[in-house]
Design a protein around this motif. Structure first.
Motif, mmCIF file in Angstrom:
data_model
loop_
_atom_site.group_PDB
_atom_site.id
_atom_site.type_symbol
_atom_site.label_atom_id
_atom_site.label_comp_id
_atom_site.label_asym_id
_atom_site.label_seq_id
_atom_site.Cartn_x
_atom_site.Cartn_y
_atom_site.Cartn_z
ATOM 1 N N ALA A 197 -8.205 7.792 -5.188
ATOM 2 C CA ALA A 197 -6.996 8.507 -4.777
ATOM 3 C C ALA A 197 -7.080 8.946 -3.317
ATOM 4 O O ALA A 197 -6.112 8.802 -2.564
ATOM 5 N N VAL A 198 -8.226 9.457 -2.919
ATOM 6 C CA VAL A 198 -8.391 9.879 -1.524
ATOM 7 C C VAL A 198 -8.302 8.677 -0.591
ATOM 8 O O VAL A 198 -7.598 8.708 0.426
ATOM 9 N N GLY A 217 -6.869 5.785 -1.178
ATOM 10 C CA GLY A 217 -5.509 5.258 -1.210
ATOM 11 C C GLY A 217 -4.549 6.102 -0.403
ATOM 12 O O GLY A 217 -3.654 5.585 0.269
ATOM 13 N N ALA A 218 -4.720 7.424 -0.442
ATOM 14 C CA ALA A 218 -3.857 8.309 0.342
ATOM 15 C C ALA A 218 -4.068 8.104 1.834
ATOM 16 O O ALA A 218 -3.110 8.067 2.611
ATOM 17 N N ALA A 235 1.548 7.925 1.629
ATOM 18 C CA ALA A 235 0.278 8.513 1.207
ATOM 19 C C ALA A 235 0.279 8.811 -0.283
ATOM 20 O O ALA A 235 -0.724 8.607 -0.968
ATOM 21 N N ALA A 236 1.410 9.275 -0.813
ATOM 22 C CA ALA A 236 1.496 9.571 -2.240
ATOM 23 C C ALA A 236 1.385 8.303 -3.086
ATOM 24 O O ALA A 236 0.685 8.278 -4.108
ATOM 25 N N GLY A 240 -0.052 5.507 -2.134
ATOM 26 C CA GLY A 240 -1.435 5.049 -1.986
ATOM 27 C C GLY A 240 -2.402 5.834 -2.850
ATOM 28 O O GLY A 240 -3.325 5.270 -3.437
ATOM 29 N N ALA A 241 -2.168 7.155 -2.955
ATOM 30 C CA ALA A 241 -3.028 7.987 -3.804
ATOM 31 C C ALA A 241 -2.887 7.604 -5.269
ATOM 32 O O ALA A 241 -3.877 7.541 -6.005
ATOM 33 N N ALA A 242 -1.665 7.339 -5.703
ATOM 34 C CA ALA A 242 -1.450 6.964 -7.104
ATOM 35 C C ALA A 242 -2.105 5.631 -7.432
ATOM 36 O O ALA A 242 -2.814 5.499 -8.437
ATOM 37 N N GLY A 291 -4.488 4.067 -5.729
ATOM 38 C CA GLY A 291 -5.942 4.184 -5.577
ATOM 39 C C GLY A 291 -6.588 4.944 -6.719
ATOM 40 O O GLY A 291 -7.688 4.608 -7.156
ATOM 41 N N GLY A 292 -5.906 5.979 -7.211
ATOM 42 C CA GLY A 292 -6.446 6.738 -8.336
ATOM 43 C C GLY A 292 -6.553 5.919 -9.605
ATOM 44 O O GLY A 292 -7.564 5.964 -10.311
#
Length: 84
Positions: free
Chosen positions: A28-29, A31-32, A45-46, A48-50, A52-53
């Motif tokens: 998540a970090v 990806g953000a 960023a949101a 990417g965080a989703a 990536g998480g």
């Protein structure tokens, strides 16, 4: 200096987590950071965080089961079996 402290606190907080939780957090970090850098806004960023998480959680869950891999059958169903 604030970034270094934030990274230090995050790494300490992830020390007590399972491999799945660590993978989700790190994904998540990462990806953000990538989503924010590529798009230049908070929505990127949101997203990417989703993404990536979820990806990090999938990778981390496999680490809890050494010698086990995820496969899909011809109908698209996911199952876990010994790695080939």
């Amino acid at each position: 200096m604030k970034k270094i402290l934030a990274i230090g606190f995050m790494s300490v907080s992830l020390a007590a987590c399972t491999a799945t939780e660590r993978g989700a957090g790190i994904g998540a970090v990462g990806g953000a950071v990538v989503g924010g850098a590529v798009s230049g806004d908070v929505r990127g960023a949101a997203v990417g965080a989703a993404v990536g998480g979820v990806g990090g959680a999938l990778i981390g869950s496999v680490q809890d089961q050494p010698g086990r891999c995820y496969y899909r059958d011809r109908y698209g169903n996911r199952y876990i079996d010994e790695c080939r």
